[in-house]
Write a protein that holds these residues in place. Sequence first.
Motif, mmCIF file in Angstrom:
data_model
loop_
_atom_site.group_PDB
_atom_site.id
_atom_site.type_symbol
_atom_site.label_atom_id
_atom_site.label_comp_id
_atom_site.label_asym_id
_atom_site.label_seq_id
_atom_site.Cartn_x
_atom_site.Cartn_y
_atom_site.Cartn_z
ATOM 1 N N LYS A 267 10.423 17.479 -5.598
ATOM 2 C CA LYS A 267 9.145 16.780 -5.772
ATOM 3 C C LYS A 267 8.421 16.626 -4.444
ATOM 4 O O LYS A 267 7.186 16.735 -4.379
ATOM 5 N N LEU A 268 9.175 16.376 -3.389
ATOM 6 C CA LEU A 268 8.540 16.269 -2.072
ATOM 7 C C LEU A 268 7.899 17.597 -1.678
ATOM 8 O O LEU A 268 6.792 17.632 -1.122
ATOM 9 N N LEU A 269 8.595 18.687 -1.959
ATOM 10 C CA LEU A 269 8.050 20.000 -1.612
ATOM 11 C C LEU A 269 6.798 20.313 -2.426
ATOM 12 O O LEU A 269 5.894 20.999 -1.951
ATOM 13 N N ARG A 270 6.757 19.796 -3.653
ATOM 14 C CA ARG A 270 5.572 20.012 -4.493
ATOM 15 C C ARG A 270 4.445 19.039 -4.135
ATOM 16 O O ARG A 270 3.322 19.186 -4.614
ATOM 17 N N GLY A 271 4.767 18.010 -3.344
ATOM 18 C CA GLY A 271 3.776 16.992 -3.047
ATOM 19 C C GLY A 271 3.578 16.017 -4.189
ATOM 20 O O GLY A 271 2.523 15.382 -4.297
ATOM 21 N N ALA A 272 4.601 15.882 -5.046
ATOM 22 C CA ALA A 272 4.506 15.010 -6.220
ATOM 23 C C ALA A 272 5.116 13.642 -5.911
ATOM 24 O O ALA A 272 5.936 13.503 -5.003
ATOM 25 N N PRO A 273 4.737 12.576 -6.656
ATOM 26 C CA PRO A 273 5.342 11.252 -6.472
ATOM 27 C C PRO A 273 6.841 11.290 -6.756
ATOM 28 O O PRO A 273 7.294 12.013 -7.654
ATOM 29 N N VAL A 274 7.600 10.479 -6.009
ATOM 30 C CA VAL A 274 9.058 10.524 -6.119
ATOM 31 C C VAL A 274 9.657 9.235 -6.689
ATOM 32 O O VAL A 274 10.874 9.113 -6.771
ATOM 33 N N GLU A 275 8.825 8.261 -7.096
ATOM 34 C CA GLU A 275 9.349 6.974 -7.538
ATOM 35 C C GLU A 275 10.341 7.106 -8.678
ATOM 36 O O GLU A 275 11.357 6.415 -8.722
ATOM 37 N N SER A 276 10.085 8.004 -9.619
ATOM 38 C CA SER A 276 10.966 8.138 -10.785
ATOM 39 C C SER A 276 12.351 8.623 -10.394
ATOM 40 O O SER A 276 13.329 8.334 -11.087
ATOM 41 N N GLU A 277 12.447 9.368 -9.291
ATOM 42 C CA GLU A 277 13.753 9.850 -8.841
ATOM 43 C C GLU A 277 14.545 8.754 -8.134
ATOM 44 O O GLU A 277 15.760 8.857 -8.002
ATOM 45 N N LEU A 278 13.847 7.715 -7.662
ATOM 46 C CA LEU A 278 14.523 6.628 -6.958
ATOM 47 C C LEU A 278 15.023 5.554 -7.919
ATOM 48 O O LEU A 278 15.987 4.847 -7.618
ATOM 49 N N GLU A 279 14.358 5.411 -9.046
ATOM 50 C CA GLU A 279 14.734 4.379 -10.017
ATOM 51 C C GLU A 279 16.039 4.771 -10.714
ATOM 52 O O GLU A 279 16.397 5.947 -10.764
ATOM 53 N N PRO A 280 16.798 3.789 -11.250
ATOM 54 C CA PRO A 280 16.493 2.352 -11.332
ATOM 55 C C PRO A 280 17.039 1.536 -10.168
ATOM 56 O O PRO A 280 16.780 0.351 -10.091
ATOM 57 N N LEU A 281 17.834 2.155 -9.273
ATOM 58 C CA LEU A 281 18.476 1.376 -8.224
ATOM 59 C C LEU A 281 17.528 1.003 -7.093
ATOM 60 O O LEU A 281 17.708 -0.016 -6.434
ATOM 61 N N THR A 282 16.515 1.836 -6.855
ATOM 62 C CA THR A 282 15.669 1.659 -5.674
ATOM 63 C C THR A 282 14.211 1.484 -6.072
ATOM 64 O O THR A 282 13.713 2.191 -6.949
ATOM 65 N N HIS A 283 13.543 0.540 -5.432
ATOM 66 C CA HIS A 283 12.099 0.434 -5.594
ATOM 67 C C HIS A 283 11.460 0.201 -4.230
ATOM 68 O O HIS A 283 12.104 -0.287 -3.297
ATOM 69 N N MET A 284 10.196 0.570 -4.118
ATOM 70 C CA MET A 284 9.501 0.549 -2.836
ATOM 71 C C MET A 284 8.751 -0.767 -2.640
ATOM 72 O O MET A 284 8.281 -1.381 -3.589
ATOM 73 N N LEU A 285 8.651 -1.164 -1.391
ATOM 74 C CA LEU A 285 7.862 -2.335 -1.021
ATOM 75 C C LEU A 285 7.088 -2.001 0.249
ATOM 76 O O LEU A 285 7.682 -1.630 1.264
ATOM 77 N N ALA A 286 5.775 -2.121 0.176
ATOM 78 C CA ALA A 286 4.926 -1.840 1.331
ATOM 79 C C ALA A 286 4.703 -3.118 2.130
ATOM 80 O O ALA A 286 4.546 -4.203 1.559
ATOM 81 N N GLY A 287 4.694 -2.999 3.446
ATOM 82 C CA GLY A 287 4.413 -4.147 4.294
ATOM 83 C C GLY A 287 2.942 -4.537 4.212
ATOM 84 O O GLY A 287 2.065 -3.691 4.410
ATOM 85 N N GLU A 288 2.667 -5.808 3.899
ATOM 86 C CA GLU A 288 1.295 -6.269 3.728
ATOM 87 C C GLU A 288 0.814 -7.129 4.888
ATOM 88 O O GLU A 288 -0.342 -7.508 4.932
ATOM 89 N N ARG A 289 1.711 -7.459 5.824
ATOM 90 C CA ARG A 289 1.334 -8.297 6.955
ATOM 91 C C ARG A 289 1.733 -7.635 8.264
ATOM 92 O O ARG A 289 2.673 -6.835 8.316
ATOM 93 N N THR A 290 1.030 -7.985 9.304
ATOM 94 C CA THR A 290 1.434 -7.555 10.636
ATOM 95 C C THR A 290 2.591 -8.437 11.103
ATOM 96 O O THR A 290 2.870 -9.493 10.516
ATOM 97 N N PHE A 291 3.246 -8.016 12.153
ATOM 98 C CA PHE A 291 4.381 -8.775 12.678
ATOM 99 C C PHE A 291 3.940 -10.182 13.090
ATOM 100 O O PHE A 291 4.663 -11.156 12.892
ATOM 101 N N GLU A 292 2.734 -10.291 13.664
ATOM 102 C CA GLU A 292 2.223 -11.595 14.105
ATOM 103 C C GLU A 292 1.919 -12.503 12.925
ATOM 104 O O GLU A 292 1.992 -13.731 13.032
ATOM 105 N N GLU A 293 1.567 -11.941 11.773
ATOM 106 C CA GLU A 293 1.197 -12.735 10.605
ATOM 107 C C GLU A 293 2.387 -13.245 9.813
ATOM 108 O O GLU A 293 2.238 -14.096 8.942
#
Length: 630
Positions: free
Chosen positions: A132-158
Motif C-alpha cells: 500500500k505504501l508503494l501504491r501511495g494508498a492509505p495504510v490504516e486498515s493494515e494497522l488495525e485493530p491493534l494500532t491506531h494513529m494519533l497526530a500531535g495537536e500541540r507544540t512542545f511549549e503548549e
Amino acid sequence: MDELVTAQGRLEDAAGAAIEARRAVAPRVSPLDAIGEELGLSPIARDLLLLIAAPSLWGETARLYGILSNDDGRPLVDELLLAELLVAQAERGQIARELDDDAPLIRYGVVRVHPGSMRPFLPLVVEPLVLKLLRGAPVESELEPLTHMLAGERTFEELRIPQAVKQQLVADLAHAPAPLRIAIRGRVGSGRHALLATLAASAGRKLGIIDATPLVRDPRRIGELAVALDRAHLAGLFPCVDGLEVIASHDIITRDHIRELLRRHAGPLAVRLPWEVQPPLDPGHVLVELPTLSLTDRLLCWERTLVHHELRVSELSELADHYAVGPGVIERVAQEIARTGDAATDAGPRLEAGIRQHLESRLGTSANRVARLASWGQVILPPDIQDSLTELIARIKHRRLVFDKWGFDRVMSTSRGVTALFQGGPGTGKTLVASAIANELGMDLYRVDLSRVMSKWIGETEQNLAKLFDAAEDGNTIILFDEADSLFAKRTEVKSSVDRYANLEVNYLLQRIDSFEGIAILTTNFGTSIDAAFKRRLSLRLTFPFPDEDMREKLWRSHLPPELPTTGDFDLAEISRRYQMSGGYIRNVALRAAFLAAEEHSPLTQDHLERAIKAEFREIGKIADSGILE
C-alpha cells in the motif's frame, strides 16, 4: 523455448527500466525511496523489494514471472528468480545476504518468507502494508485493530505538563542513544499520549499506539507485538506500546520475552505505563514521569483549556479543588462540552458531570456507586464517636489547603490520604456513617465489589486495586471497603504458593495505602483480623459500640418516619429494654412491621412491632426473643 526467451527479455527490460527510473533524479521522493531511507536499505535491497513487489503491483509482471519459472510447483517469486533478473547488477552472494534473517528486508518484516522448500526456492512476498505504501494508498486498515494513529495537536511549549519535566526531557533526549527508547509513566489522563504525539510530530511523524493488552494475556500471541511494531515503523509512525502493565509481577518469562522483542525492534519506540510499573526496557532508555498536578498547576491548566475552547466557569477554583484530574481528562471533557454546549452559559455543572462520567467509567469496573446516601438524622452514636467523626470530616475538607497551600506536601512523603477503619458488630452503623459522611461533604461514595477486584489470576488483583486507587485519587470520591477483613487480612506463615501470593497482595496493599492520597473507609466486624501494619497506616480507627438502652430507643424513633400512620400507645422504652438489638436489626424490624401493617390495611401498632421482632429473632436462629441480636 522461444516463449521463455521472449519473457526473459521482456522481464529484463522491464526490471532495468524500473530500476533506472527509480535511480533517476525526480522532483520528489518516491515511495520506494522513502521506505529505503527509513529502513536504511542498500541499492540492491531496494531493487529486490521492487522486483518482489512487482507481481502484486502489475499483473502483467506476474504472468511473465510464471512463464519464466516454467514450473507449476515453484513459487512465483523466489531467490533464484531474483538472481536471474539481477544477474547484471549483483552477484548471487550479494542477493543472498540481503535476504538473510538479520538483513533489513527480512528483519523489519518488509519481505516475508513463507515456509516451503529450502533456499533459494523459498516463496518471497511483500508485507501488504508495504504494498500500500508503494501504491501511495492509505495504510490504516493494515494497522488495525491493534494500532491506531494519533497526530500531535500541540507544540512542545503548549503541552500542559510541569516545566521541570519538559526541561529534563529535552536534556535526556539530547544524550539518548539510538535507537531511541522512551518509557513514560503517569496516571490516566496525565497527558502521556499527548506528549509522545508532540515528540513524534517534531520528527514529522504520527504516534502509532499499539494496544498490547490482548497479546500479553495470551502467550501464543506475544509474537504479534513484533509484527505490530514492524508495521508501525514501516508506516513511518513512532510506535507507543500500551497495556504492558497487565503482565503479572511474577511472570518473569513473559516480561523477558517482551523485553527481547522491544530490544530487537530496530526503530524508535515508547512504552506507556502507570506509575508503579517498571518498564521492560534495557538500561539507557529515557524515563519520563508525569506527576499529579498540584492545585495551582491544575487551576492554571483549567484556565488555559477554557480559554482555548471559549468556555466560562464561575467557580473554577472549586472545580479544580474537587477533582484532581490530569490535563488529558481536562482537555477531553472541555472539548466535549465545547462541541455540544452553549459558550455563553456557565459550563461548570456540565464540566463536573463530564468528569464524573469519566471517573464512573474507571471506578465502575470494580465498585458500585451508592445512589442513596444517609443523613446524620439516621445516625445515633455516642458523643466520643461523633467527636472523632467531626475530626475525620475536617481532615477531608481541608486536606487540599493543608497540603497544597500550607506546604505540608513537601514534608509529608507518605500518608497524605485519609483512611479510616470502622470496626464493630453487625448493624452498629459503620456503613451508614460512611454514607452520611459522603452526603455531608457532597462526595460520591463507591462500595468496592470484592468479587470484581479479586482474581484467581496471580497479579491481577493488584492491577485491579491499582486502577481503583488511582481513580479514587482523581475524583471527589470516597471508596468503601465493606467487610474489609477479606482483603486486608493478616499475613500468614508461608506454607504453600497460595500463602505466598496472598501475602504479596497484602504487601501491595500496605504500600499502596501508604502512598494513597484519596479517601478510603474500611469496615469490619472483626478488627482483630486486620493486619496490624494496616492499622498503623490508617488516619483514624473507630470502634462502634453495641447501642445501649437509651441509644436503642433513639434508634427506634429515628427509624419510624413521621409520615407513618400509627395507632395506640407505643412503649419504645420498654421495647428497647427488652430487646437488645443493634441499629441494623432495628431498621429491619421497623420496615418489616410497616409491611405487616400495610398487608392488614391498618395503621402501625405496637403489636406489629412485637411480631416483627419475634420474626427477626427466629430468622437469625434464636429460639427465644431475648439476648443480644447483633
